[in-house]
Design a protein around this motif. Structure first.
Motif, PDB file in Angstrom:
ATOM      1  N   TRP A   1      57.961  69.316  73.097  1.00  0.00           N
ATOM      2  CA  TRP A   1      59.115  68.354  73.109  1.00  0.00           C
ATOM      3  C   TRP A   1      59.695  66.763  74.460  1.00  0.00           C
ATOM      4  O   TRP A   1      59.464  65.409  74.305  1.00  0.00           O
ATOM      5  CB  TRP A   1      60.378  68.462  72.418  1.00  0.00           C
ATOM      6  CG  TRP A   1      61.127  69.004  73.616  1.00  0.00           C
ATOM      7  CD1 TRP A   1      60.430  70.554  73.463  1.00  0.00           C
ATOM      8  CD2 TRP A   1      62.165  68.832  73.891  1.00  0.00           C
ATOM      9  NE1 TRP A   1      61.834  71.134  74.299  1.00  0.00           N
ATOM     10  CE2 TRP A   1      62.527  70.153  74.549  1.00  0.00           C
ATOM     11  CE3 TRP A   1      62.478  67.450  74.141  1.00  0.00           C
ATOM     12  CZ2 TRP A   1      63.613  69.918  75.999  1.00  0.00           C
ATOM     13  CZ3 TRP A   1      63.637  67.567  75.944  1.00  0.00           C
ATOM     14  CH2 TRP A   1      63.772  68.636  76.091  1.00  0.00           C
ATOM     15  N   ILE A   2      59.351  67.488  75.393  1.00  0.00           N
ATOM     16  CA  ILE A   2      59.500  66.777  76.637  1.00  0.00           C
ATOM     17  C   ILE A   2      58.383  65.670  76.341  1.00  0.00           C
ATOM     18  O   ILE A   2      58.914  64.318  77.155  1.00  0.00           O
ATOM     19  CB  ILE A   2      59.432  67.083  78.318  1.00  0.00           C
ATOM     20  CG1 ILE A   2      60.647  68.410  77.794  1.00  0.00           C
ATOM     21  CG2 ILE A   2      59.131  66.512  79.623  1.00  0.00           C
ATOM     22  CD1 ILE A   2      60.651  69.631  79.234  1.00  0.00           C
ATOM     23  N   TYR A   3      57.346  66.368  76.402  1.00  0.00           N
ATOM     24  CA  TYR A   3      55.955  64.719  75.505  1.00  0.00           C
ATOM     25  C   TYR A   3      56.301  63.753  74.838  1.00  0.00           C
ATOM     26  O   TYR A   3      55.944  62.989  75.050  1.00  0.00           O
ATOM     27  CB  TYR A   3      54.568  65.826  75.828  1.00  0.00           C
ATOM     28  CG  TYR A   3      54.580  67.187  77.368  1.00  0.00           C
ATOM     29  CD1 TYR A   3      53.612  65.862  78.470  1.00  0.00           C
ATOM     30  CD2 TYR A   3      53.851  68.265  77.017  1.00  0.00           C
ATOM     31  CE1 TYR A   3      53.057  66.978  79.220  1.00  0.00           C
ATOM     32  CE2 TYR A   3      53.793  68.585  77.820  1.00  0.00           C
ATOM     33  CZ  TYR A   3      52.511  68.046  79.132  1.00  0.00           C
ATOM     34  OH  TYR A   3      52.986  69.139  80.162  1.00  0.00           O
ATOM     35  N   VAL A   4      56.582  64.330  74.460  1.00  0.00           N
ATOM     36  CA  VAL A   4      56.874  63.585  73.161  1.00  0.00           C
ATOM     37  C   VAL A   4      58.203  62.655  73.086  1.00  0.00           C
ATOM     38  O   VAL A   4      57.772  61.330  73.491  1.00  0.00           O
ATOM     39  CB  VAL A   4      57.664  64.112  71.715  1.00  0.00           C
ATOM     40  CG1 VAL A   4      57.989  63.119  71.077  1.00  0.00           C
ATOM     41  CG2 VAL A   4      56.276  64.709  71.279  1.00  0.00           C
ATOM     42  N   VAL A   5      59.431  62.945  73.772  1.00  0.00           N
ATOM     43  CA  VAL A   5      59.498  61.849  74.588  1.00  0.00           C
ATOM     44  C   VAL A   5      59.339  60.851  75.933  1.00  0.00           C
ATOM     45  O   VAL A   5      59.806  60.049  75.394  1.00  0.00           O
ATOM     46  CB  VAL A   5      61.672  62.779  75.603  1.00  0.00           C
ATOM     47  CG1 VAL A   5      62.422  61.863  76.039  1.00  0.00           C
ATOM     48  CG2 VAL A   5      61.944  63.391  74.521  1.00  0.00           C
ATOM     49  N   VAL A   6      58.733  61.702  76.775  1.00  0.00           N
ATOM     50  CA  VAL A   6      58.079  60.685  78.002  1.00  0.00           C
ATOM     51  C   VAL A   6      57.116  59.476  76.992  1.00  0.00           C
ATOM     52  O   VAL A   6      57.453  58.699  77.105  1.00  0.00           O
ATOM     53  CB  VAL A   6      57.635  61.491  78.781  1.00  0.00           C
ATOM     54  CG1 VAL A   6      56.865  60.167  79.422  1.00  0.00           C
ATOM     55  CG2 VAL A   6      58.262  61.989  78.973  1.00  0.00           C
ATOM     56  N   ALA A   7      56.591  60.047  75.990  1.00  0.00           N
ATOM     57  CA  ALA A   7      55.268  58.606  75.426  1.00  0.00           C
ATOM     58  C   ALA A   7      56.469  57.779  74.378  1.00  0.00           C
ATOM     59  O   ALA A   7      56.672  56.869  74.330  1.00  0.00           O
ATOM     60  CB  ALA A   7      55.081  59.668  74.357  1.00  0.00           C
ATOM     61  N   GLY A   8      57.592  58.575  73.781  1.00  0.00           N
ATOM     62  CA  GLY A   8      58.781  57.502  73.513  1.00  0.00           C
ATOM     63  C   GLY A   8      58.706  56.975  74.135  1.00  0.00           C
ATOM     64  O   GLY A   8      59.565  54.997  73.817  1.00  0.00           O
ATOM     65  N   VAL A   9      59.665  56.848  75.590  1.00  0.00           N
ATOM     66  CA  VAL A   9      60.207  55.837  75.910  1.00  0.00           C
ATOM     67  C   VAL A   9      59.409  54.892  76.710  1.00  0.00           C
ATOM     68  O   VAL A   9      59.293  53.709  77.033  1.00  0.00           O
ATOM     69  CB  VAL A   9      60.955  56.702  77.509  1.00  0.00           C
ATOM     70  CG1 VAL A   9      61.422  55.924  78.533  1.00  0.00           C
ATOM     71  CG2 VAL A   9      61.941  57.790  77.183  1.00  0.00           C
ATOM     72  N   PHE A  10      57.647  55.271  76.701  1.00  0.00           N
ATOM     73  CA  PHE A  10      56.608  54.335  77.220  1.00  0.00           C
ATOM     74  C   PHE A  10      56.976  53.303  76.269  1.00  0.00           C
ATOM     75  O   PHE A  10      56.593  52.116  75.937  1.00  0.00           O
ATOM     76  CB  PHE A  10      55.336  55.150  78.082  1.00  0.00           C
ATOM     77  CG  PHE A  10      55.770  55.464  79.560  1.00  0.00           C
ATOM     78  CD1 PHE A  10      55.932  54.982  80.326  1.00  0.00           C
ATOM     79  CD2 PHE A  10      55.435  56.794  79.130  1.00  0.00           C
ATOM     80  CE1 PHE A  10      56.076  55.331  82.098  1.00  0.00           C
ATOM     81  CE2 PHE A  10      55.500  57.528  80.557  1.00  0.00           C
ATOM     82  CZ  PHE A  10      56.092  56.581  81.809  1.00  0.00           C
TER      83      PHE A  10
END
Length: 61
Positions: free
Chosen positions: A6-15
């Motif tokens: 989920w951290i990877y998903v959040v970071v991708a969402g921010v970008f």
């Protein structure tokens, strides 16, 4: 030591969100510039028309 997915998903969402914000701001700026140029041309055309009418009235007087 792996991070949860989920951290990877959040970071991708921010970008993705940042990219879309920049893209939208550029599109808005381009549309606004196009509108300003169009309105400026309308103003210049009106001024030239008035100048021609004044010149025509001056010549006929």
């Amino acid at each position: 030591m792996s991070l949860p997915i989920w951290i990877y998903v959040v970071v991708a969402g921010v970008f993705i969100s940042a990219f879309m914000a920049v893209k939208t701001a550029k599109e808005d700026r381009d549309m606004e510039e196009e509108w300003i140029e169009k309105e400026g041309q309308v103003y210049l055309d009106r001024m030239q028309k008035e100048k021609a009418e004044k010149k025509k009235v001056k010549v006929t007087s």
